[in-house]
Design a protein around this motif. Structure first.
Motif, short mmCIF file in Angstrom:
data_model
loop_
_atom_site.label_atom_id
_atom_site.label_comp_id
_atom_site.label_asym_id
_atom_site.label_seq_id
_atom_site.Cartn_x
_atom_site.Cartn_y
_atom_site.Cartn_z
N ARG A 268 27.20 7.59 20.05
CA ARG A 268 25.98 8.06 21.13
C ARG A 268 24.42 7.82 20.55
NH1 ARG A 268 27.48 11.20 25.90
NH2 ARG A 268 29.50 11.63 25.82
N VAL B 237 31.96 14.16 22.14
CA VAL B 237 30.57 14.87 21.62
C VAL B 237 29.56 13.91 20.95
CG1 VAL B 237 29.55 16.93 20.22
CG2 VAL B 237 31.70 17.10 21.22
N VAL B 238 30.09 12.98 20.46
CA VAL B 238 29.29 11.93 19.67
C VAL B 238 29.50 10.51 19.95
CG1 VAL B 238 28.65 13.39 17.60
CG2 VAL B 238 30.73 12.31 17.62
N GLU B 239 30.49 10.12 20.72
CA GLU B 239 30.96 8.87 21.06
C GLU B 239 31.16 8.70 22.48
OE1 GLU B 239 33.59 7.64 16.94
OE2 GLU B 239 34.45 9.13 18.60
N HIS C 202 32.13 20.05 19.32
CA HIS C 202 31.59 19.89 18.05
C HIS C 202 32.19 18.61 17.41
CE1 HIS C 202 32.14 24.27 18.56
NE2 HIS C 202 30.85 24.11 18.30
N ALA C 203 31.40 18.09 16.20
CA ALA C 203 32.00 16.87 15.84
C ALA C 203 31.56 17.09 14.40
CB ALA C 203 31.25 15.68 16.35
N MET D 182 30.80 14.17 11.66
CA MET D 182 30.58 12.95 11.64
C MET D 182 30.69 12.34 10.26
SD MET D 182 27.56 12.56 14.60
CE MET D 182 26.36 13.36 13.44
N TYR E 138 27.94 18.44 13.73
CA TYR E 138 27.05 18.14 14.83
C TYR E 138 27.46 18.80 16.18
CZ TYR E 138 24.56 15.57 18.47
OH TYR E 138 23.64 15.68 19.45
#
Lengths: 999, 304
Positions: free
Chosen positions: A16, A67-69, B118-119, B121, B163
């Motif tokens: 993201r 959450v991030v992808e 949550h992540a 990364m 994150y």
């Protein structure tokens, strides 16, 4: 591949926000001069299997974190970019990520293993920042990012990408026509043709092309011909390939075993094994060796219950072609020398050592004429090698504490990659059998566990026995799969071994099954293998390929019938594939069958001992006699120049910090580190490490490794002496007891068909004998790699040969009774007294100082082992007694450099008077006192209260009080009443860490 | 006596030192291969504390912890939910924390487990890093961190950069679920600065717990810094202690305390024998409220 086919789909995962990977690529490309922005780095999984839309959604859902992808399935990216560059592996190259994806999917839908094929790739979306990028630029970028020997790339402009609805669907599956059948090889041919056969390999009857080097000399081929004449037939291709593997320099160490001049038994027997035998005899009941020179590792006593094993290997040739793959297979390969030692030892520490060209050297050399087949530049080689061991060691859960990197132009054509593994094993197993003794029994099943066999790693053993040129085969490149190995390692060492489920165990390394099965069969007398039972990665391999392939992560075990069921059940429940491929017997014959038809039938004795005895002749090597021309700093009060010289040396390649490597290797897993790779608040690389292998004991193991390759130009005998002294001394400074310390030897030589190079080898081996026996430190294991030469062309198409320095690595492994009594070199407390111990002589030959001045010199440091040994015993006592507060072994760079490192490490200054240094000869220029690399010296700091106690202990040695630890940052060196150097610890640290800050 | 189960297999590699830590803390610890739970050779319900240790499960492929979490979701989800429902404890370190994040065990508000929020990364450096760090304990409600102010221990990971979205962060703060944050040796906030914050974690976060305080995950490794001899300043501290006429203790109490707290909690609450009695007091979630099935949390990011 056309789109929209039901059974192929692509899942692409985008981040993201801009990911760390995108940042990394962008930084790298910008550094290389491309004005480019990396918009997105997408992870791509191409999957070939029939799934419903819902199932595909479920699969993609298990491959990213929302959450991030975000995920796209069969849908292009709608971002603004100029070019898309997709990179992935070539068919047949191990793709670990894809393996995991297949497992995820199989687990998700409870599918049979191997049914769903997945492939991983990466797309980098690029946008021009300055000048508009052209396709040419992207081509170049691709070549910067990938190794075309193992990886592929595809480029699309944005327009093409939109028109085509994304990148193309590529399934890099191996599709082989069909393997060739077994054929006979005619040896009744001329000597010239025989020589050609040895050098280039068997002619494939189907294609007419040569299959790659057998590396069999004419002598050897004649012996093979004689053997088959007696048998009244020609050898089959698999027989000839099999013999070539077993007889290779790599496997049989033909040079070390051959007679050499007057040494009929060979230098291995006389100097290496001979040293150990002499020492063990003299040690008598104090002998601490358990298994030496006969197994995959050597081992010594740890305590009453346990032994520790050690083995160091090199993986030079594969690393030159693909540094990542070469290094990762190197490290996981040497792990198997631990797992395959005795009945199976548990790996507890990895070690590394890299010799490479200078990273700033961008002059390309080529393997082929006409600027073809460029070799990788030193920086890329280093990056790949460092990353390979990172991936292999970290993923395996084995800590890496000990290691070094050495930069020198002699390694620019062919790097050296040393890898080693320490193991621990009970001395006696639960069934009361000594754990280091193994014996396959007639009737046992031959069982292969772990990975499957593919075309990767064919001719590894024979290829590394040849110099590197344009004919070097790419099939020799492999990529390790540490997780597959971790599963098998845990299943064998942590479970099957103690349950007594097998009688013998060895690793599949060089030569693959042809070597592992034949080696184990020596324990009982023979074998029969049904080759069609061996599990393959893909169909279409020829029998000879299956037999000699070096596909990774495989062990061979001998399992008796009454244990086979339990064994297979255990392996299955641990996710380890296990297959019975034949039986051991006592027939004195090695037999391989293909669907009932015998295709290999060799006398075991001939296979192992049939190679003709050779005698090599050496000539004296013309060592350097040119006196160095140094312009000494003669202005008596030129503080500035002396300070500048020290700072330059601290930031030179082989003295400065290589923290960038140390910190990316996990040295805390298993909770065994005591003296870590980096020491003190200032984080200075330590030349020795200490681990405590058992959570339940405070006993420790101390490790060090030393190479001093530049001394090979002055005296290989002294090179060996200095390396042995240094490896021992580094350990003693960390708290080792020389009476429980063993050594390993790794010879990496060059041009070993040259008599002068053999002369150097003989000198070095002689040094090994003399100094190992004098120090009473036995060799327990060793390895050699004899042809580390690069033959090719420079940028003007002139033929060149770059040979490595003859490089001898001495590793030391010692046992410490209590890790609470170990020692580090950082200065600890202001006010402590600083002592220099040992004489400094006019011995700058091969030193870092001379190297900085562009010189080699003629005076190698001399080692006097009798007095050094006494000093080491005393130093051990002093450390144990708590009489010293820090102790440094004076290594490369000499006294001043090591005093500076002690200060940086402790972040404490000091003042020292170098007029007080004990000297071995008069009238030396200051630089020689500062930077001479005389051996057997220490610098220690002592609490003022302990002054008398310490001086009493040192009364038989040259120990001088030279200064004091200060309570501030100042670093002041004087000579009598003259101040020579005045700087700060901060400035020293800055110089020490500058060079590789951005690596 | 408290019984701890240490999960192993598929590249997990810190099971030995994790079991040792629990044993030193007074528990009986057993290392169990995940396949032995799946094949029902062993049962999760026989234990009081579950630990997902550090390692490289599935080689970190497709994202650290993701594949192993998938295996747990596909095969052991119901067992895991009843384990949580009966008020037991779960600890994850490093790869174990990554696995728990992918299992959606945080923030666990209202017993809603199974959704990732949550992540962890890739580190800012995009590289694996092994170094010592300082962390400080912040949470009042977490079982594992009682009495811990600061701790000195190693991090060893390539993907540890914590994150989450702003609103999730606010929730974590509000509910006192941020258990550990990176700091310097004096306890001052790292404030995002490398190397004190080794990976670029949001708000210096090194570890969090769920809403009940009984489920905790952290990136640094307390089980790899149990012995005084394992700390990087051991030799300096030993010298200073010797001059002061004292000796160093064998164990690093702050790091061992995480395990001791867990064991003490189990001993005190007698989870196994007496779990129905004290549900309210110990904050145990009624079982019917727990997510019975892993929810498909990927819909938000999917474009099919």
């Amino acid at each position: 591949m056309e789109k929209g086919k039901d059974n192929i789909f692509r899942i692409e995962i985008d981040s993201r926000e801009k990911s760390a990977e995108s940042e990394k690529f962008e930084k790298k490309l910008n550094r290389l001069g491309y004005e480019v922005e990396v918009i997105q780095t997408s992870k791509v999984y191409t999957i070939s299997h029939s799934f419903s839309k819902d199932q595909v959604k479920k699969i993609s859902g298990s491959l990213y974190n929302p959450v991030v992808e975000t995920a796209r399935v069969d849908e292009p990216l709608s971002f603004d970019f100029d070019y898309a560059l997709e990179t992935g592996y070539l068919p047949g190259v191990t793709d670990n990520v894809a393996g995991t994806v297949s497992e995820i999917i199989e687990d998700l839908f409870n599918l049979k293993k191997g049914i769903c094929k997945a492939f991983s790739s990466t797309i980098i979306f690029l946008r021009s920042k300055g000048r508009k990028l052209q396709r040419d630029d992207i081509e170049k970028i691709a070549h910067e990012l990938i190794n075309t020997l193992i990886e592929r790339y595809h480029i699309k402009s944005r327009k093409e990408y939109i028109n085509d609805l994304g990148m193309d669907y590529v399934l890099p599956a191996v599709r082989l026509e069909h393997g060739s059948d077994v054929s006979d090889v005619d040896l009744e041919i001329s000597d010239a043709d025989l020589a050609e056969l040895g050098k280039k390999g068997i002619v494939d009857p189907d294609t007419g092309a040569r299959r790659g080097p057998l590396a069999l000399s004419l002598d050897y081929l004649r012996s093979i011909r004689d053997y088959f004449r007696k048998q009244g037939r020609s050898p089959t291709d698999i027989e000839l390939e099999s013999i070539a593997q077993t007889w290779s320099e790599h496997c049989k160490h033909t040079i070390f075993s051959a007679g050499m001049d007057e040494i009929k038994e060979g230098i291995f027997n006389r100097y290496i094994k001979g040293a150990t035998e002499d020492i063990r005899k003299r040690l008598g009941k104090d002998d601490f060796c358990i298994s030496v020179f006969k197994d995959n590792s050597g081992s010594i006593v740890f305590d009453d219950e346990y032994m520790i094993s050690d083995k160091a290997e090199t993986h030079n040739s594969p690393s030159a072609l693909d540094p990542f793959g070469g290094a990762i297979t190197g490290i996981v390969g040497v792990n198997r020398d631990t797992i395959g030692f005795g009945m199976g030892a548990l790996p507890i520490a990895n070690k590394y050592g890299y010799c490479v060209g200078r990273p700033e050297d961008h002059d390309i050399v080529y393997r082929g004429k006409g600027m073809t087949n460029p070799s990788l530049q030193p920086k890329r080689l280093l990056d790949g090698i460092v990353h390979g061991v990172n991936s292999g060691g970290n993923c395996s859960g084995i800590p890496t504490h000990t290691g070094f990197v050495f930069f020198d132009d002699h390694y620019k054509g062919k790097p050296l990659v040393f890898v080693g593994t320490i193991g621990i094993m009970p001395r006696v197993l639960p069934n009361k059998r000594p754990a280091h003794i193994k014996k396959a029994q007639p009737g046992d099943n031959i069982v292969v566990i772990g990975g499957r066999v593919g075309k990767d790693g064919i001719h590894g053993a024979t290829f590394s026995s040849e110099a590197m040129d344009s004919g070097s085969p790419a099939t020799a490149v492999q990529i390790g799969d540490p997780i597959t190995q971790k599963k098998l390692s845990d299943a064998v060492v942590k479970e099957a071994r103690d349950r007594g489920l097998y009688n013998s165990n060895t690793d599949n390394g060089a030569g693959g099954l042809s070597c592992s099965v034949a080696e184990m069969a020596q324990e009982c007398g023979g074998f029969i293998v049904d080759i069609e039972k061996i599990p393959l990665k893909y169909p279409g391999l020829s029998p000879w390929e299956i037999w000699i392939s070096e596909s990774q992560e495989r062990m061979t075990l001998s399992v008796p019938d009454d244990k086979i069921e339990e064994f297979n059940e255990l392996m299955e429940s641990r996710g380890v594939e296990s297959t019975t491929i034949g039986r051991f017997n006592d027939s004195n014959r090695g037999i391989v069958k293909l669907r009932g038809r015998t295709i290999l039938d060799l006398d075991m004795e001939f296979l192992h001992d049939g190679l003709p005895k050779t005698t090599l002749t050496t000539e004296g090597y013309p060592y350097n006699k040119t006196l160095p021309r140094i312009s000494w700093i003669d202005t008596e009060d030129d503080m500035h120049k002396h300070t500048g010289l020290l700072l330059r040396l601290l930031s030179s390649h082989n003295i400065c910090s290589y923290e960038f490597i140390s910190k990316q290797y996990d040295h805390e897993v298993q909770h065994n580190s005591v003296i870590k790779p980096l020491v003190g608040k200032g984080r200075v690389n330590s030349p020795a490490q200490v681990i405590r292998p058992l959570l339940t004991s405070t006993r420790g193991v101390v490790l060090s490794q030393v190479i001093l390759p530049r001394l090979s130009e002055i005296s290989c005998y002294d090179m060996a002496a200095c390396a042995i002294d240094s490896a021992i001394r580094n350990s003693v400074a960390a708290g080792a007891d020389i009476k429980h310390l063993a050594l390993l030897d790794n010879f990496c030589w060059c041009s070993s068909d040259d008599r002068k190079r053999l002369g150097q080898l003989k000198d070095a081996a002689g040094g090994c004998y003399d100094f190992a026996t004098a120090f009473m430190t036995p060799f327990i294991s060793g390895k050699d790699s004899m042809y580390n030469d690069f033959k090719g062309f420079d940028k003007d198409d002139n033929p060149i040969k770059i040979s490595v320095h003859p490089t001898l690595m001495i590793s030391s492994i010692g046992v410490i009774s209590d890790v609470n009594e170990t020692m580090t070199f950082e200065l600890k407390v202001p006010g402590d007294i600083i002592y220099a111990i040992g004489k400094t002589g006019d011995e700058c030959g091969g030193s870092e100082f001379y190297n900085l001045m562009g010189e080699i010199g003629t005076k190698a440091p001399k080692v006097i082992p009798e007095s050094a040994r006494k000093l080491y015993i005393t130093m051990h006592k002093a450390i144990k007694a708590g009489a010293v507060s820090s102790c440094a072994s004076v290594g490369p760079g000499g006294l001043l450099v090591w005093l500076a490192k002690m200060a940086i490490s402790g972040r404490l200054g000091c003042a020292a008077d170098f007029k007080k240094i004990p000297l071995g000869c008069a009238d030396m220029p200051l630089e020689k006192i500062f930077y001479s690399e005389s051996q057997s010296r220490f610098i220690v700091s002592v609490e003022p209260k302990k002054k008398q106690e310490f001086e009493k202990m040192m009364e038989d040695f040259d120990a001088s009080e030279i200064g004091e630890v200060s309570d501030d940052d100042s670093f002041t060196i004087s000579f009598g009443d003259r101040t020579i150097i005045k700087t700060t610890v901060n400035e020293l640290e800055e110089s020490y860490k500058r060079r590789f800050k951005e690596f | 006596m408290a019984k701890a189960i240490i999960m192993s297999g598929y590249g997990i590699n810190s099971e030995k030192e994790s079991a040792f830590a629990f044993e030193k803390a007074g528990a009986v610890a057993e290392i169990v291969h995940i396949n032995d739970l799946i094949s029902k050779k062993k049962a999760l319900s026989d234990y009081d504390i579950l630990m997902f240790p550090g390692g490289f499960s599935y080689g970190d492929d497709t994202g650290s912890g993701q594949a192993f979490a998938g295996k747990v979701k596909n095969n052991l989800w119901d067992d895991l939910m009843s384990f949580i429902g009966s008020g037991k404890l779960i600890l994850g370190v490093c790869n174990g924390f990554q696995i728990m994040v992918h299992l959606g065990l945080f923030p666990g508000i209202g017993g809603a487990y199974g959704t990732r929020s949550h992540a962890l990364m890739s580190n800012c450096s995009a590289r694996f890093e092994c170094r010592d760090v300082f962390i400080k304990g912040n949470s009042k409600g977490c079982v594992f961190t009682k009495g811990i102010t600061t701790a000195h221990l190693p991090v060893c990971h390539g993907e540890g950069r914590f994150y989450c979205k702003d609103e999730t962060l606010e929730q974590l703060k509000k509910n006192s679920q941020i258990v550990f944050t990176y700091c310097d040796s004096e306890g001052r906030d790292a404030a995002g600065a490398y190397p004190k914050n080794p990976n670029g974690s949001l708000a210096d976060i090194a570890g969090i717990c769920d809403r009940t305080g009984r489920i905790m995950g952290m990136m640094p490794h307390p089980e790899r810094a149990l012995f005084t001899t394992s700390l990087p300043d051991f030799h300096l501290n030993r010298e200073l202690a010797r001059r002061a006429g004292s000796t160093l203790p064998e164990f690093v109490e702050d790091n061992l305390l995480i395990f001791k707290n867990a064991v003490e909690y189990i001993d005190k609450n007698c989870i196994k024998e007496n779990r129905s009695k004290d549900k309210e007091k110990s904050g145990i979630m009624p079982e019917e409220k727990l997510g019975k099935k892993p929810q498909d949390d990927s819909a938000s990011g999917e474009k099919i």
